[in-house]
Design an enzyme around this catalytic site. Structure first.
Site, PDB file in Angstrom:
ATOM      1  N   SER A  10     -56.122  21.537 -14.718  1.00 35.68           N
ATOM      2  CA  SER A  10     -57.390  22.020 -13.665  1.00 35.68           C
ATOM      3  C   SER A  10     -58.314  22.693 -14.553  1.00 35.68           C
ATOM      4  O   SER A  10     -57.792  22.848 -15.699  1.00 35.68           O
ATOM      5  CB  SER A  10     -56.879  23.236 -12.877  1.00 35.68           C
ATOM      6  OG  SER A  10     -57.766  24.210 -12.264  1.00 35.68           O
TER       7      SER A  10
ATOM      8  N   TYR B  89     -51.790  31.277 -11.063  1.00 39.08           N
ATOM      9  CA  TYR B  89     -52.242  29.998 -11.124  1.00 39.08           C
ATOM     10  C   TYR B  89     -52.873  29.517 -12.391  1.00 39.08           C
ATOM     11  O   TYR B  89     -52.446  28.621 -12.994  1.00 39.08           O
ATOM     12  CB  TYR B  89     -53.420  29.622  -9.906  1.00 39.08           C
ATOM     13  CG  TYR B  89     -53.764  28.425  -9.991  1.00 39.08           C
ATOM     14  CD1 TYR B  89     -52.671  27.262  -9.371  1.00 39.08           C
ATOM     15  CD2 TYR B  89     -55.059  27.813 -10.258  1.00 39.08           C
ATOM     16  CE1 TYR B  89     -53.404  25.916  -9.226  1.00 39.08           C
ATOM     17  CE2 TYR B  89     -55.451  26.384 -10.246  1.00 39.08           C
ATOM     18  CZ  TYR B  89     -54.646  25.496  -9.705  1.00 39.08           C
ATOM     19  OH  TYR B  89     -55.011  24.115  -9.560  1.00 39.08           O
TER      20      TYR B  89
HETATM   21  P1  NAP Z   1     -53.194  19.628  -1.434  1.00 42.92           P
HETATM   22  O1  NAP Z   1     -54.490  18.872  -0.704  1.00 42.92           O
HETATM   23  O2  NAP Z   1     -53.102  20.948  -1.058  1.00 42.92           O
HETATM   24  O3  NAP Z   1     -52.079  18.592  -1.496  1.00 42.92           O
HETATM   25  C1  NAP Z   1     -50.745  18.957  -2.332  1.00 42.92           C
HETATM   26  C2  NAP Z   1     -49.796  17.887  -2.228  1.00 42.92           C
HETATM   27  O4  NAP Z   1     -48.707  18.435  -2.936  1.00 42.92           O
HETATM   28  C3  NAP Z   1     -49.251  17.571  -0.627  1.00 42.92           C
HETATM   29  O5  NAP Z   1     -49.047  16.430  -0.571  1.00 42.92           O
HETATM   30  C4  NAP Z   1     -48.269  18.772  -0.420  1.00 42.92           C
HETATM   31  O6  NAP Z   1     -47.484  18.202   0.495  1.00 42.92           O
HETATM   32  C5  NAP Z   1     -47.600  18.551  -2.076  1.00 42.92           C
HETATM   33  N1  NAP Z   1     -46.868  19.809  -2.416  1.00 42.92           N
HETATM   34  C6  NAP Z   1     -47.387  21.027  -2.461  1.00 42.92           C
HETATM   35  N2  NAP Z   1     -46.077  21.758  -2.955  1.00 42.92           N
HETATM   36  C7  NAP Z   1     -45.231  20.982  -3.104  1.00 42.92           C
HETATM   37  C8  NAP Z   1     -43.784  21.335  -3.455  1.00 42.92           C
HETATM   38  N3  NAP Z   1     -43.317  22.320  -3.556  1.00 42.92           N
HETATM   39  N4  NAP Z   1     -42.944  20.066  -3.503  1.00 42.92           N
HETATM   40  C9  NAP Z   1     -43.468  18.873  -2.975  1.00 42.92           C
HETATM   41  N5  NAP Z   1     -44.742  18.809  -2.734  1.00 42.92           N
HETATM   42  C10 NAP Z   1     -45.531  19.691  -2.588  1.00 42.92           C
HETATM   43  O7  NAP Z   1     -53.594  19.645  -2.862  1.00 42.92           O
HETATM   44  P2  NAP Z   1     -54.766  19.099  -4.099  1.00 42.92           P
HETATM   45  O8  NAP Z   1     -56.021  20.013  -3.853  1.00 42.92           O
HETATM   46  O9  NAP Z   1     -55.170  17.566  -4.026  1.00 42.92           O
HETATM   47  O10 NAP Z   1     -54.253  19.143  -5.440  1.00 42.92           O
HETATM   48  C11 NAP Z   1     -53.390  18.519  -6.237  1.00 42.92           C
HETATM   49  C12 NAP Z   1     -53.372  18.623  -7.544  1.00 42.92           C
HETATM   50  O11 NAP Z   1     -54.612  19.233  -8.319  1.00 42.92           O
HETATM   51  C13 NAP Z   1     -52.757  20.468  -7.814  1.00 42.92           C
HETATM   52  O12 NAP Z   1     -51.729  20.203  -9.015  1.00 42.92           O
HETATM   53  C14 NAP Z   1     -53.847  21.263  -7.974  1.00 42.92           C
HETATM   54  O13 NAP Z   1     -53.632  22.422  -8.585  1.00 42.92           O
HETATM   55  C15 NAP Z   1     -54.890  20.075  -8.694  1.00 42.92           C
HETATM   56  N6  NAP Z   1     -56.083  20.854  -8.673  1.00 42.92           N
HETATM   57  C16 NAP Z   1     -56.860  20.799  -7.282  1.00 42.92           C
HETATM   58  C17 NAP Z   1     -58.163  21.227  -7.426  1.00 42.92           C
HETATM   59  C18 NAP Z   1     -58.761  21.165  -5.966  1.00 42.92           C
HETATM   60  O14 NAP Z   1     -60.042  21.795  -5.995  1.00 42.92           O
HETATM   61  N7  NAP Z   1     -58.529  20.777  -4.980  1.00 42.92           N
HETATM   62  C19 NAP Z   1     -58.879  21.616  -8.569  1.00 42.92           C
HETATM   63  C20 NAP Z   1     -58.193  21.530  -9.791  1.00 42.92           C
HETATM   64  C21 NAP Z   1     -56.794  21.015  -9.841  1.00 42.92           C
HETATM   65  P3  NAP Z   1     -46.583  19.207   1.276  1.00 42.92           P
HETATM   66  O15 NAP Z   1     -47.373  20.586   1.637  1.00 42.92           O
HETATM   67  O16 NAP Z   1     -45.884  18.483   2.465  1.00 42.92           O
HETATM   68  O17 NAP Z   1     -45.232  19.619   0.314  1.00 42.92           O
END
Ligand code: NAP
Length: 234
Positions: A139, A152
């Site tokens: 991130s 985080y």
């Molecule tokens: P998201 O839309 O909230 O989706 C998260 C995914 O991970 C879902 O499939 C969720 O399914 C799964 N998940 C969450 N906790 C879990 C657990 N304990 N065990 C197994 N599966 C789990 O997330 P996203 O925004 O796409 O983020 C993906 C990655 O990118 C993360 O590492 C996040 O920190 C990083 N990131 C995101 C952003 C942003 O702005 N969106 C920015 C920088 C970095 P369930 O809830 O069913 O488990």
């Protein structure tokens, strides 16, 4: 072709976009998440849209035994992993001096230890094959100490550290390691925001970047990718 993408957290957001991008190229998929209905819906959609095989596995990757069961399920599904994306992560806003007791442990377990254990679960086969690519979804919070980022930021700084060390270790084994540092991307993580959609990156753009990075010749490794919304951080 019989290639496999293994990715955690494939039911939503960045994970789902990456699955769709690789499935479009004919890659079989293995993924996990906690919500079973979302996993079933994903399987139906990916099989119907792309005609590839997909293994779905209910697992909470903050728990070591559930990581192990996901690794075992993947190995039963395919004897070779071509790409591993350590994607699943959680963001609970908070300040180090105020956040709830246990916030650090929860985010370190989910965002860091999961990537460490999953990597160790697949890397020996990649080393033996002298092939493979690991993407660690870090991130901008891996390099910027955001106020309200609290634990985080701690977990994402550490994940970038792990990813950099792994890159050094894997040079001699011909396994590629890429750290991906996205800024604000419109996913379920931002549900309820009143900011306009245009202020965020699209998960599809992150997925396209992973695919472009992966498809370069194996003489080149993109070590780090930093992506931000056009107007900058939120
Ligand atoms: P998201 O839309 O909230 O989706 C998260 C995914 O991970 C879902 O499939 C969720 O399914 C799964 N998940 C969450 N906790 C879990 C657990 N304990 N065990 C197994 N599966 C789990 O997330 P996203 O925004 O796409 O983020 C993906 C990655 O990118 C993360 O590492 C996040 O920190 C990083 N990131 C995101 C952003 C942003 O702005 N969106 C920015 C920088 C970095 P369930 O809830 O069913 O488990």
């Amino acid at each position: 072709m019989d290639k496999l993408l293994v990715i955690t957290g494939g039911t939503k957001g960045i994970g789902k976009a990456v699955i769709e991008r690789f499935a479009k190229e004919g890659y079989n998929i293995a993924t996990c998440a906690r919500n079973e209905q979302d996993l079933d819906a994903l399987k139906m959609q990916i099989e119907a849209s792309f005609g590839v095989s997909i293994l779905i596995h209910k697992a909470d990757i903050s728990k070591r035994e559930e990581i192990n069961s996901f690794i075992a399920a993947v190995k039963g599904f395919s004897d070779k992993t071509d790409v591993l994306v350590n994607n699943a992560g959680v963001f609970i806003p908070g300040a180090i001096h105020e956040e709830e007791e246990g916030a650090l442990e929860m985010m370190i377990n989910t965002n860091l230890y999961s990537a460490y254990h999953l990597t160790r679960g697949f890397i020996h086969d990649m080393k033996a094959a002298r092939a493979g690519h690991i993407f660690n979804i870090c991130s901008t919070a891996s390099i910027i100490p955001y106020i309200n980022g609290g634990s985080y930021c701690i977990s994402k700084f550490a994940l970038l550290g792990m990813s950099k060390v792994l890159r050094e270790e894997m040079k001699e084994h011909n396994v590629r390691v890429t750290s991906v540092l996205p800024g604000a991307t419109l996913t379920a993580s931002w549900e309820g925001t009143d900011l306009p959609e245009e202020r965020f990156m699209k998960p599809e753009d992150i997925a396209e970047t992973l695919w472009s990075t992966y498809r370069l010749s194996d003489r080149t490794v993109i070590e780090e990718i930093l992506l931000r919304p056009q107007e900058g951080d939120i």
